[in-house]
Scaffold this active site. Structure first.
Site, PDB file in Angstrom:
ATOM      1  N   ASP A  71      57.130  44.009  57.973  1.00 55.03           N
ATOM      2  CA  ASP A  71      56.599  42.986  57.074  1.00 55.03           C
ATOM      3  C   ASP A  71      56.934  41.597  57.586  1.00 55.03           C
ATOM      4  O   ASP A  71      56.113  40.680  57.555  1.00 55.03           O
ATOM      5  CB  ASP A  71      57.176  43.180  55.668  1.00 55.03           C
ATOM      6  CG  ASP A  71      56.734  44.477  55.048  1.00 55.03           C
ATOM      7  OD1 ASP A  71      55.521  44.726  54.987  1.00 55.03           O
ATOM      8  OD2 ASP A  71      57.601  45.269  54.642  1.00 55.03           O
ATOM      9  N   LYS A  98      61.103  46.326  56.638  1.00 54.47           N
ATOM     10  CA  LYS A  98      60.008  47.273  56.803  1.00 54.47           C
ATOM     11  C   LYS A  98      59.858  47.978  55.462  1.00 54.47           C
ATOM     12  O   LYS A  98      60.347  49.082  55.266  1.00 54.47           O
ATOM     13  CB  LYS A  98      60.316  48.253  57.930  1.00 54.47           C
ATOM     14  CG  LYS A  98      60.422  47.557  59.285  1.00 54.47           C
ATOM     15  CD  LYS A  98      60.763  48.512  60.411  1.00 54.47           C
ATOM     16  CE  LYS A  98      59.900  49.744  60.417  1.00 54.47           C
ATOM     17  NZ  LYS A  98      58.455  49.442  60.453  1.00 54.47           N
ATOM     18  N   LYS A 144      54.256  37.634  61.374  1.00 57.60           N
ATOM     19  CA  LYS A 144      55.462  38.435  61.138  1.00 57.60           C
ATOM     20  C   LYS A 144      56.731  37.672  61.488  1.00 57.60           C
ATOM     21  O   LYS A 144      57.801  37.969  60.956  1.00 57.60           O
ATOM     22  CB  LYS A 144      55.408  39.731  61.952  1.00 57.60           C
ATOM     23  CG  LYS A 144      54.152  40.569  61.752  1.00 57.60           C
ATOM     24  CD  LYS A 144      54.020  41.085  60.348  1.00 57.60           C
ATOM     25  CE  LYS A 144      52.807  41.989  60.196  1.00 57.60           C
ATOM     26  NZ  LYS A 144      52.623  42.460  58.806  1.00 57.60           N
ATOM     27  N   GLU A 147      61.811  55.870  60.106  1.00 54.64           N
ATOM     28  CA  GLU A 147      61.614  54.822  61.108  1.00 54.64           C
ATOM     29  C   GLU A 147      62.951  54.392  61.713  1.00 54.64           C
ATOM     30  O   GLU A 147      63.084  54.230  62.930  1.00 54.64           O
ATOM     31  CB  GLU A 147      60.916  53.620  60.469  1.00 54.64           C
ATOM     32  CG  GLU A 147      59.478  53.892  60.063  1.00 54.64           C
ATOM     33  CD  GLU A 147      58.870  52.769  59.249  1.00 54.64           C
ATOM     34  OE1 GLU A 147      57.650  52.583  59.348  1.00 54.64           O
ATOM     35  OE2 GLU A 147      59.614  52.081  58.515  1.00 54.64           O
ATOM     36  N   ASP A 200      57.178  49.797  66.457  1.00 56.99           N
ATOM     37  CA  ASP A 200      56.846  49.825  65.034  1.00 56.99           C
ATOM     38  C   ASP A 200      56.499  48.421  64.568  1.00 56.99           C
ATOM     39  O   ASP A 200      56.884  47.423  65.192  1.00 56.99           O
ATOM     40  CB  ASP A 200      58.013  50.371  64.213  1.00 56.99           C
ATOM     41  CG  ASP A 200      57.555  51.093  62.955  1.00 56.99           C
ATOM     42  OD1 ASP A 200      56.384  50.910  62.553  1.00 56.99           O
ATOM     43  OD2 ASP A 200      58.360  51.840  62.379  1.00 56.99           O
ATOM     44  N   GLY A 201      55.758  48.344  63.488  1.00 60.03           N
ATOM     45  CA  GLY A 201      55.470  47.081  62.856  1.00 60.03           C
ATOM     46  C   GLY A 201      56.522  46.750  61.818  1.00 60.03           C
ATOM     47  O   GLY A 201      57.520  47.453  61.671  1.00 60.03           O
ATOM     48  N   GLY A 247      56.807  48.080  53.346  1.00 59.22           N
ATOM     49  CA  GLY A 247      55.530  48.484  52.785  1.00 59.22           C
ATOM     50  C   GLY A 247      55.300  49.973  52.680  1.00 59.22           C
ATOM     51  O   GLY A 247      54.869  50.486  51.657  1.00 59.22           O
ATOM     52  N   GLY A 248      55.580  50.720  53.746  1.00 53.49           N
ATOM     53  CA  GLY A 248      55.209  52.131  53.769  1.00 53.49           C
ATOM     54  C   GLY A 248      56.175  53.061  53.065  1.00 53.49           C
ATOM     55  O   GLY A 248      55.818  54.191  52.735  1.00 53.49           O
ATOM     56  N   GLY A 274      51.042  52.022  60.665  1.00 48.99           N
ATOM     57  CA  GLY A 274      50.326  50.780  60.464  1.00 48.99           C
ATOM     58  C   GLY A 274      49.210  50.566  61.464  1.00 48.99           C
ATOM     59  O   GLY A 274      49.025  51.319  62.422  1.00 48.99           O
TER      60      GLY A 274
END
Length: 235
Positions: free
Chosen positions: A84, A94, A121, A103, A81-82, A96-97, A27
């Site tokens: 959603d 998490k 977030k 992860e 890590d990012g 989206g990806g 991200g």
């Protein structure tokens, strides 16, 4: 206009010490973090880095970091890590990806798992507009679909389809992905256990009681957030 993801990345860079082995997700915020570290040649040269993301790995390679494949990582000092969305206890989605299995693997290997992003977030409860993504064996598609919809009847189970070719979207691990949308999330601990224990499920995108800290940026600056309820992390 202030780029809050960049501000969060700057704060995260200050948490990294020379000689550490770190893990990075995917991200925009993580890409900013890579740029921040690359701007410090002495620190960069001392780090060993791995990533759950193809895009992040490519950027790390381009910037000349010392890379190690996840298969050869037994422990990380810290994993960033990012996500959603995350709730008051740092339970995160998490979705989206679609790389949540890798992860989660790296997050579990880290002494400290930190969520990064802008202030949007952070929410009191997980937002149901974001699905729980399930990675599953191709042979298990209908079995898993029926099991989930039977246990959670107020859900929509949507298989991810490719936009670049005809057919199903295939994960990095060669499996199928499906989005499970809830009208309201059930008890998260039970959801975490019940879905990951279904035969054929490789993993899901709910990170339950895994993150130890979140670093977010917004109009009031950078905030360092900890779980509202203490829990054993990565246990």
């Amino acid at each position: 206009m202030t780029d809050y993801k960049l501000e969060a990345a700057k704060a995260a860079a200050l948490m990294i010490s020379a000689g550490q082995t770190i893990g990075l997700g995917g991200g925009k915020t993580i890409a900013y973090l890579v740029e921040q570290l690359a701007a410090q040649p002495a620190l960069q040269a001392s780090l060993t880095v791995t990533s759950s993301s193809f895009d992040t790995t490519a950027l790390l390679h381009e910037k000349g970091f010392k890379l190690v494949a996840p298969a050869f990582v037994g422990r990380l000092d810290i994993y960033f890590d990012g996500c959603d969305v995350f709730d008051a206890n740092l339970n995160a989605l998490k979705s989206g990806g679609g790389i949540h299995v890798m992860e989660k693997l790296l997050a579990s290997a880290a002494d400290k798992f930190v969520l990064l992003g802008d202030e949007s977030k952070a929410q009191p409860k997980l937002d149901t507009k974001y699905p729980m993504v399930v990675e599953l064996l191709p042979q298990a598609l209908e079995i898993v679909k029926q099991a989930i919809t039977a246990r959670y009847p107020q859900t929509r189970f949507v298989q991810r389809m490719s936009t670049g070719k005809i057919g199903a979207l295939i994960s990095d691990n060669g499996n199928l992905l499906a989005d499970v949308y809830f009208e309201a999330f059930p008890d998260l601990e039970q959801l975490d256990i019940q879905v990951k224990m279904l035969p054929g499920v490789v993993g899901h995108s709910l990170f339950f009681q895994m993150a130890q800290q979140a670093v977010i940026a917004g109009e009031e600056g950078v905030k360092y957030i900890y779980p509202a309820v203490n829990h054993q992390v990565n246990g």
